[in-house]
Design a protein around this motif. Structure first.
Motif, PDB file in Angstrom:
ATOM      1  N   GLY A  34     108.776  35.295  30.482  1.00 17.79           N
ATOM      2  CA  GLY A  34     109.465  34.246  31.205  1.00 17.79           C
ATOM      3  C   GLY A  34     108.619  33.571  32.266  1.00 17.79           C
ATOM      4  O   GLY A  34     107.389  33.536  32.197  1.00 17.79           O
ATOM      5  N   MET A  35     109.290  33.026  33.251  1.00 24.16           N
ATOM      6  CA  MET A  35     108.603  32.338  34.338  1.00 24.16           C
ATOM      7  C   MET A  35     107.747  33.309  35.138  1.00 24.16           C
ATOM      8  O   MET A  35     106.702  32.929  35.667  1.00 24.16           O
ATOM      9  CB  MET A  35     109.609  31.651  35.265  1.00 24.16           C
ATOM     10  CG  MET A  35     110.390  30.554  34.606  1.00 24.16           C
ATOM     11  SD  MET A  35     109.297  29.309  33.895  1.00 24.16           S
ATOM     12  CE  MET A  35     110.440  28.429  32.892  1.00 24.16           C
ATOM     13  N   ILE A  54     106.943  30.646  40.445  1.00 21.96           N
ATOM     14  CA  ILE A  54     108.243  30.820  39.784  1.00 21.96           C
ATOM     15  C   ILE A  54     109.178  29.682  40.189  1.00 21.96           C
ATOM     16  O   ILE A  54     109.871  29.098  39.346  1.00 21.96           O
ATOM     17  CB  ILE A  54     108.860  32.197  40.120  1.00 21.96           C
ATOM     18  CG1 ILE A  54     108.067  33.316  39.440  1.00 21.96           C
ATOM     19  CG2 ILE A  54     110.335  32.253  39.717  1.00 21.96           C
ATOM     20  CD1 ILE A  54     108.424  34.710  39.898  1.00 21.96           C
ATOM     21  N   SER A  58     110.424  26.826  37.541  1.00 23.67           N
ATOM     22  CA  SER A  58     111.864  26.849  37.261  1.00 23.67           C
ATOM     23  C   SER A  58     112.556  25.541  37.608  1.00 23.67           C
ATOM     24  O   SER A  58     113.709  25.319  37.212  1.00 23.67           O
ATOM     25  CB  SER A  58     112.531  27.997  38.037  1.00 23.67           C
ATOM     26  OG  SER A  58     112.053  29.233  37.592  1.00 23.67           O
ATOM     27  N   GLY A 132     114.758  30.337  35.434  1.00 15.25           N
ATOM     28  CA  GLY A 132     113.798  30.406  34.336  1.00 15.25           C
ATOM     29  C   GLY A 132     114.449  30.815  33.032  1.00 15.25           C
ATOM     30  O   GLY A 132     115.512  30.320  32.671  1.00 15.25           O
ATOM     31  N   THR A 133     113.794  31.723  32.329  1.00 13.76           N
ATOM     32  CA  THR A 133     114.322  32.139  31.030  1.00 13.76           C
ATOM     33  C   THR A 133     115.634  32.913  31.168  1.00 13.76           C
ATOM     34  O   THR A 133     116.435  32.915  30.243  1.00 13.76           O
ATOM     35  CB  THR A 133     113.296  32.989  30.247  1.00 13.76           C
ATOM     36  OG1 THR A 133     112.871  34.073  31.063  1.00 13.76           O
ATOM     37  CG2 THR A 133     112.106  32.163  29.815  1.00 13.76           C
TER      38      THR A 133
END
Length: 195
Positions: A34-35, A54, A58, A132-133
């Motif tokens: 992810g991020m 991050i 994001s 994020g994810t």
């Protein structure tokens, strides 16, 4: 939902994430998905601040959530800001920890992933995330009946696969362990699906 338990979950979850990243992943240059994973890559290459990256990465997802899913935006913005702050707050102690506790890269990857997964799982149980994810996974559960932890696990492996071009096979192996440990712990904390 009561505000105090949610605030406590955000703070405690952010501490777990910050400890997992700074004390276990960074010293061995292991990636997460992810991020966080993308931010770690940027940190390893250019020494950027992980939490700040991050937040920057994001931003497009939060803009989308604000425009089309404001509930998710408001539920996740505090988790992202607090976790990013905690990650950067704990950053000066990244290498201090490994001087006192001797860990292998394997053990560190698994423990780091588990701690990050616990942090994310705590937040997701209280309908918040780091963005994020995590936020993408929450949005996708509206259309796909899959556990949010499993969705995060899948997206993380896709990101690590792309990141594998920039890292060694050994780092890729340890990063895969990190993601597996994180996906398992996140899923275990969210076994009942959406709360």
């Amino acid at each position: 939902m009561l505000v105090i338990p949610k605030i406590f979950a955000i703070i405690l979850g952010s501490i777990f994430i910050a400890v997992g990243i700074n004390f276990f992943l960074v010293p061995f240059q292991v990636l997460d998905g992810g991020m966080i994973g993308i931010s770690l890559i940027l940190n390893y290459i250019w020494e950027t601040r992980i939490g700040l990256m991050i937040m920057i990465l994001s931003l497009p997802i939060f803009i989308y959530a604000f425009c089309f899913h404001r509930e998710y935006f408001f539920e996740s913005i505090s988790g992202m800001l607090v976790s990013a702050f905690m990650i950067d707050l704990f950053a000066p102690f990244q290498y201090y920890f490994i001087y006192y506790i001797e860990l292998t890269a394997y053990t560190s990857a698994v423990l780091g992933g588990a701690l990050v997964g616990i942090g994310l799982g705590l937040m997701l149980r209280f309908k918040t995330s780091t963005g994020g994810t995590d936020l993408i996974a929450q949005l996708l559960t509206n259309w796909i009946p899959i556990n949010v932890g499993v969705l995060i696990f899948i997206m993380d492996f896709m990101i690590i696969g792309l990141g594998g071009l920039l890292i060694s096979l050994e780092t890729f192996y340890y990063s895969a362990l990190t993601i597996a440990a994180g996906g398992v712990t996140t899923s275990l904390l969210n076994m009942k699906g959406k709360n």
